[in-house]
Design a protein around this motif. Structure first.
Motif, PDB file in Angstrom:
ATOM      1  N   ARG A  87      43.305  33.559  39.421  1.00  0.00           N
ATOM      2  CA  ARG A  87      43.400  34.918  39.985  1.00  0.00           C
ATOM      3  C   ARG A  87      43.640  35.929  38.862  1.00  0.00           C
ATOM      4  NH1 ARG A  87      42.178  31.834  43.267  1.00  0.00           N
ATOM      5  NH2 ARG A  87      42.789  31.643  45.462  1.00  0.00           N
ATOM      6  N   ASN A  88      43.540  35.470  37.620  1.00  0.00           N
ATOM      7  CA  ASN A  88      43.966  36.292  36.488  1.00  0.00           C
ATOM      8  C   ASN A  88      42.808  36.857  35.667  1.00  0.00           C
ATOM      9  OD1 ASN A  88      45.519  36.037  33.346  1.00  0.00           O
ATOM     10  ND2 ASN A  88      46.377  37.279  34.996  1.00  0.00           N
ATOM     11  N   PHE A  89      41.563  36.533  36.046  1.00  0.00           N
ATOM     12  CA  PHE A  89      40.419  37.001  35.270  1.00  0.00           C
ATOM     13  C   PHE A  89      40.011  38.410  35.694  1.00  0.00           C
ATOM     14  CE2 PHE A  89      40.386  32.565  34.387  1.00  0.00           C
ATOM     15  CZ  PHE A  89      39.757  32.419  33.154  1.00  0.00           C
ATOM     16  N   TYR A  90      39.290  39.061  34.798  1.00  0.00           N
ATOM     17  CA  TYR A  90      38.891  40.451  35.025  1.00  0.00           C
ATOM     18  C   TYR A  90      37.653  40.491  35.912  1.00  0.00           C
ATOM     19  CZ  TYR A  90      38.213  45.402  34.096  1.00  0.00           C
ATOM     20  OH  TYR A  90      38.086  46.769  34.228  1.00  0.00           O
ATOM     21  N   ALA A  91      37.866  40.251  37.186  1.00  0.00           N
ATOM     22  CA  ALA A  91      36.791  40.297  38.171  1.00  0.00           C
ATOM     23  C   ALA A  91      37.416  40.764  39.491  1.00  0.00           C
ATOM     24  CB  ALA A  91      36.133  38.928  38.341  1.00  0.00           C
ATOM     25  N   ASN A  92      37.444  42.090  39.669  1.00  0.00           N
ATOM     26  CA  ASN A  92      38.066  42.654  40.860  1.00  0.00           C
ATOM     27  C   ASN A  92      39.521  42.238  40.964  1.00  0.00           C
ATOM     28  OD1 ASN A  92      37.872  44.277  43.171  1.00  0.00           O
ATOM     29  ND2 ASN A  92      37.650  42.485  44.468  1.00  0.00           N
ATOM     30  N   TRP A  93      40.183  42.142  39.819  1.00  0.00           N
ATOM     31  CA  TRP A  93      41.541  41.614  39.750  1.00  0.00           C
ATOM     32  C   TRP A  93      42.489  42.333  40.707  1.00  0.00           C
ATOM     33  CZ3 TRP A  93      46.207  43.887  38.516  1.00  0.00           C
ATOM     34  CH2 TRP A  93      47.283  43.017  38.317  1.00  0.00           C
ATOM     35  N   GLY A  94      43.301  41.533  41.398  1.00  0.00           N
ATOM     36  CA  GLY A  94      44.420  42.046  42.171  1.00  0.00           C
ATOM     37  C   GLY A  94      44.080  42.776  43.448  1.00  0.00           C
ATOM     38  N   THR A  95      42.873  42.582  43.985  1.00  0.00           N
ATOM     39  CA  THR A  95      42.466  43.375  45.149  1.00  0.00           C
ATOM     40  C   THR A  95      42.471  42.617  46.463  1.00  0.00           C
ATOM     41  OG1 THR A  95      40.133  42.911  44.727  1.00  0.00           O
ATOM     42  CG2 THR A  95      41.060  44.907  43.734  1.00  0.00           C
ATOM     43  N   ILE A  96      42.201  41.316  46.431  1.00  0.00           N
ATOM     44  CA  ILE A  96      42.118  40.573  47.681  1.00  0.00           C
ATOM     45  C   ILE A  96      42.403  39.097  47.414  1.00  0.00           C
ATOM     46  CG2 ILE A  96      39.631  40.061  47.527  1.00  0.00           C
ATOM     47  CD1 ILE A  96      39.478  40.676  50.561  1.00  0.00           C
ATOM     48  N   GLY A  97      43.087  38.459  48.361  1.00  0.00           N
ATOM     49  CA  GLY A  97      43.366  37.033  48.231  1.00  0.00           C
ATOM     50  C   GLY A  97      44.325  36.684  47.125  1.00  0.00           C
ATOM     51  N   VAL A  98      45.232  37.608  46.794  1.00  0.00           N
ATOM     52  CA  VAL A  98      46.205  37.375  45.723  1.00  0.00           C
ATOM     53  C   VAL A  98      47.559  37.926  46.159  1.00  0.00           C
ATOM     54  CG1 VAL A  98      44.442  37.590  43.933  1.00  0.00           C
ATOM     55  CG2 VAL A  98      45.776  39.593  44.579  1.00  0.00           C
ATOM     56  N   ASP A  99      48.571  37.617  45.374  1.00  0.00           N
ATOM     57  CA  ASP A  99      49.876  38.234  45.557  1.00  0.00           C
ATOM     58  C   ASP A  99      50.201  38.995  44.284  1.00  0.00           C
ATOM     59  OD1 ASP A  99      52.666  38.810  45.980  1.00  0.00           O
ATOM     60  OD2 ASP A  99      52.633  37.256  47.524  1.00  0.00           O
ATOM     61  N   LEU A 100      50.409  40.291  44.425  1.00  0.00           N
ATOM     62  CA  LEU A 100      50.676  41.154  43.285  1.00  0.00           C
ATOM     63  C   LEU A 100      52.156  41.277  42.959  1.00  0.00           C
ATOM     64  CD1 LEU A 100      48.174  44.044  44.032  1.00  0.00           C
ATOM     65  CD2 LEU A 100      48.271  42.804  41.878  1.00  0.00           C
ATOM     66  N   THR A 101      53.015  40.982  43.916  1.00  0.00           N
ATOM     67  CA  THR A 101      54.434  41.285  43.746  1.00  0.00           C
ATOM     68  C   THR A 101      55.343  40.067  43.744  1.00  0.00           C
ATOM     69  OG1 THR A 101      54.658  41.650  46.137  1.00  0.00           O
ATOM     70  CG2 THR A 101      54.156  43.578  44.764  1.00  0.00           C
ATOM     71  N   ASP A 102      55.009  39.044  44.491  1.00  0.00           N
ATOM     72  CA  ASP A 102      55.866  37.871  44.592  1.00  0.00           C
ATOM     73  C   ASP A 102      55.459  36.847  43.545  1.00  0.00           C
ATOM     74  OD1 ASP A 102      57.456  35.748  45.240  1.00  0.00           O
ATOM     75  OD2 ASP A 102      56.556  35.385  47.216  1.00  0.00           O
ATOM     76  N   CYS A 103      56.197  36.789  42.449  1.00  0.00           N
ATOM     77  CA  CYS A 103      55.816  35.871  41.379  1.00  0.00           C
ATOM     78  C   CYS A 103      56.104  34.421  41.747  1.00  0.00           C
ATOM     79  CB  CYS A 103      56.493  36.249  40.070  1.00  0.00           C
ATOM     80  SG  CYS A 103      58.237  35.806  39.975  1.00  0.00           S
ATOM     81  N   CYS A 104      56.765  34.185  42.847  1.00  0.00           N
ATOM     82  CA  CYS A 104      56.981  32.818  43.323  1.00  0.00           C
ATOM     83  C   CYS A 104      55.773  32.296  44.104  1.00  0.00           C
ATOM     84  CB  CYS A 104      58.222  32.759  44.201  1.00  0.00           C
ATOM     85  SG  CYS A 104      59.764  33.167  43.337  1.00  0.00           S
ATOM     86  N   SER A 105      54.860  33.183  44.474  1.00  0.00           N
ATOM     87  CA  SER A 105      53.690  32.800  45.254  1.00  0.00           C
ATOM     88  C   SER A 105      52.740  31.946  44.417  1.00  0.00           C
ATOM     89  CB  SER A 105      52.960  34.047  45.745  1.00  0.00           C
ATOM     90  OG  SER A 105      51.701  33.716  46.284  1.00  0.00           O
TER      91      SER A 105
END
Length: 360
Positions: A164-182
């Motif tokens: 989920r860390n590559f530069y391809a629409n990063w952080g927009t869908i199917g990820v957790d931006l805030t909960d680092c335990c996720s």
């Protein structure tokens, strides 16, 4: 770039590591995989080289095997990585099997020999080295997924989902931006993780030379193609689907297992920041995620007695994609799936300098 000198006279019939025959149909901890890589390069000094292309967060080497025959000319490349998610042990097992197969057959199989002359294979058996080692620690860590970098300030959990860390629409869908335990925590920014950065620099620096990008995962028996975002379609979507369906048919012929083909939003779930999507955005035409066996009965703890059939069928599917990509690039042979409109669209996007930030 992609050059070798000479041709090895050694045929790898059964690898030995430190005098012990290497078992391709069991799971191996990282030290054994490293020893296997070293032995393979030693057995094939003119055909196989080890390339270090980065460091993990815990300062371990990220290595790949570069495999190909010398022709004196610049060559194209095929990328394959395994073990980006630590708990998916079947993936590194497959990468090792894939290497064994092409080394065993290139002297007797004329098609493999041809491809070994025209392309170099870049195979990373374990990309997420820190996470993989941690998953072997004990039963409490067996299902660890992420890498081992610390969370942001104020978070006690470790690890970022590298896929989920590559530069391809990063952080927009199917990820957790805030909960680092996720398990799907995508990091503090695109390519924040050294493992993702290593792939980005190595592949991105020569993306025009790569014909295919295969990243191996488990589980689900799926062949996923770009893109993970439901609102974006790859310019060669029809061709990707046709080639993927043919690969799934090749897989089925081996042991009868069904693999579903499609984009992640259509057959699994939407996501962003995957290496597959990033590779396609770099212009690599054939980018696929393999989700190997099974469909959930054993999940990430696939029994060792399923390693051999899983690898055999996945090899058949991967070889179909690689052969198609090779034949299209070298001989101009292709299916009729890629429409003129799709090709024109892609050319226009490249001409105006579209990036992953604007396209997605």
């Amino acid at each position: 770039m992609f050059n070798f000198v000479g041709l090895s006279l050694v045929v790898l019939l059964s690898a030995t590591v430190e005098g012990v025959e290497y078992d391709y149909f069991k799971y191996h901890p990282m030290p054994e995989i490293t020893s296997w890589m070293n032995q393979t390069a030693k057995d094939y000094p003119d055909v196989v080289t080890i390339v270090n292309y980065g460091k993990t967060y815990e300062n371990r080497d990220i290595n790949l095997l570069k495999i190909g025959l010398s022709t004196g000319a610049k060559k194209k490349g095929i990328w394959m990585d395994c073990g980006i998610h630590a708990r998916e042990w079947i993936a590194p097992a497959f990468c090792q099997y894939f290497v064994r197969q092409i080394l065993q057959t290139y002297k007797t199989d004329t098609k493999i020999a041809e491809m070994m002359k025209n392309v170099d294979f870049y195979v990373t058996p374990v990309l997420n080295v820190d996470g993989y080692i941690f998953s072997w620690k004990d039963n409490t860590t067996r299902l660890w997924r992420k890498n081992r970098s610390p969370g942001p300030e104020g978070c006690a959990c470790s690890g970022t989902d590298l896929n989920r860390n590559f530069y391809a629409n990063w952080g927009t869908i199917g990820v957790d931006l805030t909960d680092c335990c996720s398990n799907i925590y995508c990091g503090t920014k695109p390519v924040s993780e050294p493992e993702a950065e290593a792939v980005t620099k190595f592949v991105g620096g020569q993306s025009g030379d790569f014909l295919a990008f295969l990243t191996i995962h488990s589980y689900g028996q799926l062949l996923l193609m770009p893109y993970g975002h439901p609102n974006v379609i790859a310019p060669n979507n029809d061709e990707l689907m046709e080639v993927g369906l043919a690969a799934a048919e090749a897989i089925k012929k081996v042991h009868g297992k069904e693999y579903v083909v499609g984009t992640s939003p259509n057959v699994l779930y939407p996501n962003s920041g995957s290496s597959r999507d990033w590779a396609r955005l770099q212009g690599i035409p054939f980018a696929y995620t393999f989700e190997l066996r099974d469909k959930g009965d054993f999940g990430f703890k696939l029994p060792e007695d399923q390693i051999q059939p899983t690898c055999e069928e996945a090899y058949s599917g991967a070889l179909h994609i690689i052969t198609y990509a090779h034949d299209k690039a070298i001989h101009g042979i292709e299916s009729g799936a890629m429409t003129t409109a799709s090709a024109t669209l892609w050319s226009m996007l490249l001409a105006v300098g579209v990036t992953s930030a604007t396209l997605m």
